[in-house]
Design an enzyme around this catalytic site. Structure first.
Site, short mmCIF file in Angstrom:
data_model
loop_
_atom_site.label_atom_id
_atom_site.label_comp_id
_atom_site.label_asym_id
_atom_site.label_seq_id
_atom_site.Cartn_x
_atom_site.Cartn_y
_atom_site.Cartn_z
N ASP A 59 0.83 -1.25 0.09
CA ASP A 59 -0.02 -0.06 -0.08
C ASP A 59 0.81 1.34 0.01
O ASP A 59 0.55 2.37 -0.28
CB ASP A 59 -1.00 0.11 1.31
CG ASP A 59 -1.92 -1.28 1.48
OD1 ASP A 59 -2.42 -1.52 0.08
OD2 ASP A 59 -2.40 -1.55 2.19
N GLU A 68 -9.26 1.36 -4.26
CA GLU A 68 -10.51 0.54 -3.56
C GLU A 68 -10.89 1.24 -2.64
O GLU A 68 -10.71 2.28 -2.24
CB GLU A 68 -9.88 -0.69 -2.93
CG GLU A 68 -8.73 -0.67 -2.10
CD GLU A 68 -8.31 -1.77 -1.28
OE1 GLU A 68 -8.58 -2.65 -1.43
OE2 GLU A 68 -7.22 -1.37 -0.56
#
Ligand code: F6P
Length: 320
Positions: free
Chosen positions: A128, A224
């Site tokens: 991430d 997302e």
């Protein structure tokens, strides 16, 4: 003096975690320190699921994705009673220091154990790129390569069919993976937690690209957890000149052989973690800043804001 170091991987796995485990193991063994691998993150610490690591246990691991130790999320680790059980297990096995490879939740666990007397060092392992105190995390570069490869393929078919491909990428609450993918693939639009999301504005922009600019296709990269991309694709078909198709890249982004950049990063960070522990330092996390391997107290890193990507968003806008 450190005699035995434990190493664990925690949270979502990321390519390059094995290279970090290998570096910790080899550097420690070469300094006469034993290494104990802990299975499945903090879960293995709680269950006492340990294995001694040798030079050969980490052979052939550099090129392998995932984590040879296994990983898990253990929310209960916040509870003091659980932490005390873990400390007891560590002491019983003679482990006097720990390297924790994972995300910010794993760092908090490392800090808690350090405060209870076991020196811990955190290494940023996540695709991430959302950990403060480092420019890049282990696994981000590989995930970016995967995203770019997939979007390049989607572009081929979307251009043949005058389509708009809406591609959802991971990143948790951080837009880095989406932003870097969008710039690298020449996407028409990027939507992230940092850009915010306005559905009408997105549809308006796509109408403009289809009708005024007469684009053959459009690629929208979206982080997302922002919106339902299938529903958005339907609205694109109904409201713009493009036919919309959604692709969720999903866990494919977490797998695969780590890139040389991630292998290098993990090896350099693993070495630094062992050096810090040999100096008797704990409660710190390792980072890379301006290509230098650094370290700072975990609580300081967690208190820092994430990196400001204004310049990269501006670059994206200027490349359209
Ligand atoms: O933190 C890594 C990550 O892959 C995030 O990008 C994503 O939101 C999450 O983990 C998915 O978690 P899980 O593998 O538990 O579904």
């Amino acid at each position: 003096m450190v005699r035995k170091i434990g190493v664990l991987t925690s949270g979502g796995d990321s390519p390059g975690m094995n290279a970090a485990i290998r570096a910790v193991t080899r550097v420690a063994l070469n300094n006469g320190i034993e290494v104990c691998g802990i299975h499945d993150g903090y879960r293995g610490l709680l269950d006492g699921s340990f294995e001694m690591l040798t030079r050969t246990s980490v052979s052939d691991s550099l090129s392998r994705g995932g984590t040879l130790l296994g990983s898990a999320r253990l929310p209960e680790f916040r509870e003091e009673e659980i932490q005390n059980k873990c400390i007891a297990n560590l002491k019983q096995s003679g482990i006097d220091a720990l390297v924790v490879i994972g995300g910010d939740g794993s760092y908090r666990g490392a800090l808690a154990l350090t405060k209870k007397g076991i020196n811990c060092i955190g290494l940023p392992g996540t695709i991430d790129n959302d950990i403060p105190g480092t420019d890049f995390t282990i696994g981000f570069d590989t995930a970016l390569h995967t995203c770019v490869e997939c979007v390049d393929k989607l572009r081929d078919t979307s251009s043949s069919h005058h389509r708009c491909s809406i591609v959802e990428v991971m990143g948790n609450h951080c837009g880095d993976l989406a932003l870097y993918t969008a710039i690298s693939c020449g996407a028409e639009m990027v939507i992230t937690p940092e850009t915010g999301y306005d559905e009408l504005e997105v549809l308006e922009k796509l109408r403009y690209l289809a009708d005024a600019v007469r684009k053959k296709h459009a690629i929208v990269i979206i982080s997302e957890k922002i919106t339902d991309v299938d529903a958005l694709a339907k609205k694109v078909s109904q409201n713009t000149g493009f036919s919309g198709r959604a692709t969720v890249l999903g866990h494919i982004q977490r797998g695969g052989s780590p890139t040389p950049t991630d292998r290098m990063l993990a090896s350099r960070m693993g070495e630094k973690a062992v050096d810090l522990l040999m100096e008797g330092i704990g409660g710190q996390c390792v980072g890379i800043i301006d290509n230098e391997i650094t370290s700072m107290p975990i609580d300081e890193a967690l208190g820092r804001p994430r990196q400001n990507r204004k310049r990269l968003y501006r670059l994206f806008d200027r490349l359209i």
